[in-house]
Enzyme design. Structure first.
Site, PDB file in Angstrom:
ATOM      1  N   GLU A  51      -4.820   7.707  -2.332  1.00 47.80           N
ATOM      2  CA  GLU A  51      -5.365   7.348  -1.260  1.00 47.80           C
ATOM      3  C   GLU A  51      -4.105   7.069  -0.117  1.00 47.80           C
ATOM      4  O   GLU A  51      -4.238   7.417   1.039  1.00 47.80           O
ATOM      5  CB  GLU A  51      -6.126   6.106  -1.545  1.00 47.80           C
ATOM      6  CG  GLU A  51      -7.453   6.373  -1.948  1.00 47.80           C
ATOM      7  CD  GLU A  51      -7.234   6.193  -3.520  1.00 47.80           C
ATOM      8  OE1 GLU A  51      -8.498   6.162  -4.093  1.00 47.80           O
ATOM      9  OE2 GLU A  51      -6.259   5.894  -3.913  1.00 47.80           O
ATOM     10  N   PHE A 113     -17.880  -5.154  -8.778  1.00 52.40           N
ATOM     11  CA  PHE A 113     -17.110  -4.311  -9.191  1.00 52.40           C
ATOM     12  C   PHE A 113     -16.556  -3.295  -8.178  1.00 52.40           C
ATOM     13  O   PHE A 113     -17.545  -2.715  -7.357  1.00 52.40           O
ATOM     14  CB  PHE A 113     -17.703  -3.487 -10.215  1.00 52.40           C
ATOM     15  CG  PHE A 113     -16.929  -2.265 -10.644  1.00 52.40           C
ATOM     16  CD1 PHE A 113     -15.511  -2.153 -11.480  1.00 52.40           C
ATOM     17  CD2 PHE A 113     -16.986  -0.871 -10.334  1.00 52.40           C
ATOM     18  CE1 PHE A 113     -14.818  -1.369 -11.819  1.00 52.40           C
ATOM     19  CE2 PHE A 113     -16.156   0.219 -10.760  1.00 52.40           C
ATOM     20  CZ  PHE A 113     -15.050   0.031 -11.599  1.00 52.40           C
ATOM     21  N   GLN A 114     -15.239  -3.441  -7.992  1.00 49.63           N
ATOM     22  CA  GLN A 114     -14.378  -2.609  -6.778  1.00 49.63           C
ATOM     23  C   GLN A 114     -14.754  -2.975  -5.484  1.00 49.63           C
ATOM     24  O   GLN A 114     -14.931  -2.472  -4.417  1.00 49.63           O
ATOM     25  CB  GLN A 114     -14.671  -1.082  -6.941  1.00 49.63           C
ATOM     26  CG  GLN A 114     -13.687  -0.628  -8.115  1.00 49.63           C
ATOM     27  CD  GLN A 114     -13.867   1.098  -8.222  1.00 49.63           C
ATOM     28  OE1 GLN A 114     -14.674   1.644  -7.327  1.00 49.63           O
ATOM     29  NE2 GLN A 114     -12.948   1.466  -8.935  1.00 49.63           N
ATOM     30  N   LYS A 163     -22.427   0.845   1.008  1.00 48.58           N
ATOM     31  CA  LYS A 163     -23.228   2.036   0.507  1.00 48.58           C
ATOM     32  C   LYS A 163     -24.472   2.070   0.611  1.00 48.58           C
ATOM     33  O   LYS A 163     -25.043   3.359   0.992  1.00 48.58           O
ATOM     34  CB  LYS A 163     -22.663   1.822  -1.065  1.00 48.58           C
ATOM     35  CG  LYS A 163     -23.300   3.206  -1.779  1.00 48.58           C
ATOM     36  CD  LYS A 163     -23.069   3.278  -3.097  1.00 48.58           C
ATOM     37  CE  LYS A 163     -23.588   4.768  -3.789  1.00 48.58           C
ATOM     38  NZ  LYS A 163     -23.365   4.834  -5.288  1.00 48.58           N
ATOM     39  N   MET A 465      20.788   4.272   1.834  1.00 51.30           N
ATOM     40  CA  MET A 465      21.067   3.285   2.689  1.00 51.30           C
ATOM     41  C   MET A 465      21.303   2.101   2.248  1.00 51.30           C
ATOM     42  O   MET A 465      22.079   1.308   2.821  1.00 51.30           O
ATOM     43  CB  MET A 465      19.812   3.486   3.830  1.00 51.30           C
ATOM     44  CG  MET A 465      19.937   2.719   5.261  1.00 51.30           C
ATOM     45  SD  MET A 465      21.351   3.181   5.902  1.00 51.30           S
ATOM     46  CE  MET A 465      20.545   4.478   6.767  1.00 51.30           C
TER      47      MET A 465
END
Length: 559
Positions: A51, A113-114, A163, A465
């Protein structure tokens, strides 16, 4: 007509002219993906490997085009994986709309969940965030999100949708996007005062940043430079506003800016700051920055005025519009002696390329020679600075880089977004080996999409760097910066479907890059360079920018 929330999402994307989205599916966003499946001939979905890659790809798409980039993710870890990409876009004022879906409304706040409060998580790094819990409000919310992302100072907007809203139905009516307005809060008196400052200046200097790119003000900036007869420097984000070949252009300002820019700004009597935020990497020591100058700041965002530097006069408005007004009213000025003085600095302190061996400066200069019209993308570090210093950008939106957040792992995803938006242009991502490790999984995305982008790994087997700072300021204590662990990037690239070559000499690089230009699929060049190559010039953290030093200065001081 009656549509589900998921179908409304797709229809609203079509309203906004979206032709490409980047994302990764999951349970809560499945209804949206099902609707996208039915419209795959109208909206292309690029499945990234992660993602974060989707967020960076949407960002790169937006920077390369000026349009809003769109990324999609599911709830929980899918949404949180977008966070670094959203923050990157926020720091650099990039218009991105991130659409996530969350658990069903009755399950919110129950550690489902999630489940994650992604709107709360991203509140400090978005222009605005929405949680949509009612399908009747979905269409207008998405329309507002696109408007906010583009209007004024651009930036990312998050839309989180439960959802059940994507499954519920309501009446949908198509609407054309309303024209957005950019705030212009200046008066005629503001313009006149700016003209007075310009006419009075004997040593003016223009300092231009990313705001001029965003407003497509490059023509106006170049015209002002001619009328005012003044040198121009830029920030990392302002590359391409001035033509890199223009004799008035002095290069980048700040920590790794040219001596001509840093000395010139330190000596000028009027500094015209256009679309900049006076970053700490530009200012060095803010108390000693441009002390001889009056400062005129032009910016669309009033928050930027007097934030880091107190200015003498400011004009709030779209940079292109404001400069257009100034150019109309300002009479031709002449500063021959001042320009000659700055030109002398340019001759005295040129940007040099090592003649022997393979180096970052050599590769960037050779890439420019062989692919002048390329869109350059970078990760973050030494290679990023070399790409800014040694490629002569003549057009805006041709250097895409994480300037504000400094996101390692940004470049490959952004290159995918830029290449998707510009299939007929050559896109080149310059990476360090440390950055390449961060998101090299997106090579699989580029291979799957058969994108002809070129990945150049400036491989010094260290975090370059950080090592440079450890060498200069930390008594060569190379703590956790050595990456010489035998990772074979050629094999990794080939395993992900790309063509790859390892090079160790100038001749090998030229041959490999020519091969890459002729390749129609992703091509990786693993270029081995010295671990102790450094970016010059440099300003020590907190020092005035006129105390910039190069390798010779450093050696002389430490003899």
């Amino acid at each position: 007509m009656q549509l589900t929330g998921a179908e409304i999402v797709v229809e609203c994307l079509k309203e906004q002219g979206v032709d490409t989205v980047f994302g990764y599916p999951g349970g809560t966003i499945l209804n949206v993906y099902d609707a996208l499946y039915k419209h795959s001939d109208e909206i292309r979905h690029i499945l990234t490997s992660h993602e974060q890659g989707a967020a960076h790809a949407a960002d790169g798409y937006a920077r390369a085009t000026g349009r809003v980039g769109v990324c999609l993710a599911t709830s929980g870890p899918g949404a949180t994986n977008l966070v670094t990409g959203i923050a990157t876009a926020y720091m650099d004022s990039v218009p991105v709309v991130a659409i996530t879906c969350n658990v069903n409304l009755p399950l919110l706040g129950k550690d489902t969940f999630q489940e994650v409060d992604i709107a709360g998580v991203t509140m400090p790094i978005t222009k605005h965030g929405y949680i949509v819990k009612d399908v009747t409000k979905l269409a207008d919310t998405i329309r507002k999100a696109f408007r906010i992302a583009r209007e004024g100072r651009p930036g990312p907007v998050l839309v989180d949708i439960t959802k059940d809203v994507t499954a519920n139905t309501c009446e949908y009516e198509k609407r054309e996007p309303l024209p957005f307005k950019n705030p212009c809060k200046y008066t005629d008196a503001d313009i006149e005062q700016a003209i007075t400052l310009m006419k009075a200046a004997q040593r003016p200097f223009i300092y231009v940043g990313g705001g001029a790119v965003i407003s497509d003000a490059y023509k106006e900036v170049r015209e002002l430079a001619e009328i005012l007869d003044t040198p121009v420097c830029d920030t990392l984000m302002g590359k391409g506003v001035m033509d890199g070949h223009d004799p008035k252009y002095t290069g980048m300002i700040g920590m790794h800016g040219t001596k001509a820019s840093n000395f010139g700004v330190s000596e000028c009597d009027l500094l015209i700051a256009i679309g900049v935020r006076f970053s700490d990497r530009v200012l060095g020591n803010p108390k000693k920055f441009a002390k001889q100058a009056k400062i005129l700041q032009i910016d669309i965002d009033p928050v930027e005025i007097n934030k880091n530097i107190i200015v003498n006069h400011s004009i709030i408005g779209d940079v292109a519009i404001v400069l257009g007004k100034l150019n109309e009213k300002l009479e031709q000025q002449k500063h021959t002696e001042w320009l000659s003085h700055i030109a002398d600095y340019q001759k005295m302190y040129p940007m040099t390329i090592p003649k022997e061996g393979l180096s970052g400066p050599f590769m960037i200069a050779k890439i420019y020679e062989m692919a002048k019209d390329a869109i350059m993308v970078t990760e973050v570090g030494q290679h990023q600075m070399w790409a800014a210093q040694y490629f002569k950008y003549s057009k805006p939106r041709t250097l895409l880089t994480s300037g504000g957040l400094g996101t390692m792992g940004y470049g490959l995803g952004a290159a995918i977004g830029a290449q998707t938006a510009n299939p007929d242009k050559q896109v080149i991502n310059i990476a360090g080996d440390g950055c390449f490790r961060m998101n090299m999984n997106e090579l699989a995305t580029a291979s799957r999409q058969k994108l002809p982008l070129i990945e150049v790994i400036v491989n010094n087997h260290v975090l370059g760097m950080v090592r440079q700072w450890q060498t200069l300021f930390y008594k060569q204590h190379y703590s956790a910066t050595v990456l010489d662990d035998g990772v074979d990037y050629v094999k990794i690239a080939e395993a992900m479907g790309a063509t790859a070559r390892r090079v160790t000499t100038q001749e090998e690089f030229i041959a490999a890059f020519q091969e890459a230009l002729e390749c129609k699929t992703p091509f990786v060049i693993d270029a081995i360079v010295d671990s102790d190559d450094k970016v010059w010039p440099m300003v020590a953290p907190g020092a005035p920018i006129n105390e910039c030093f190069d390798g010779k200065d450093f050696e002389s001081k430490n003899k």
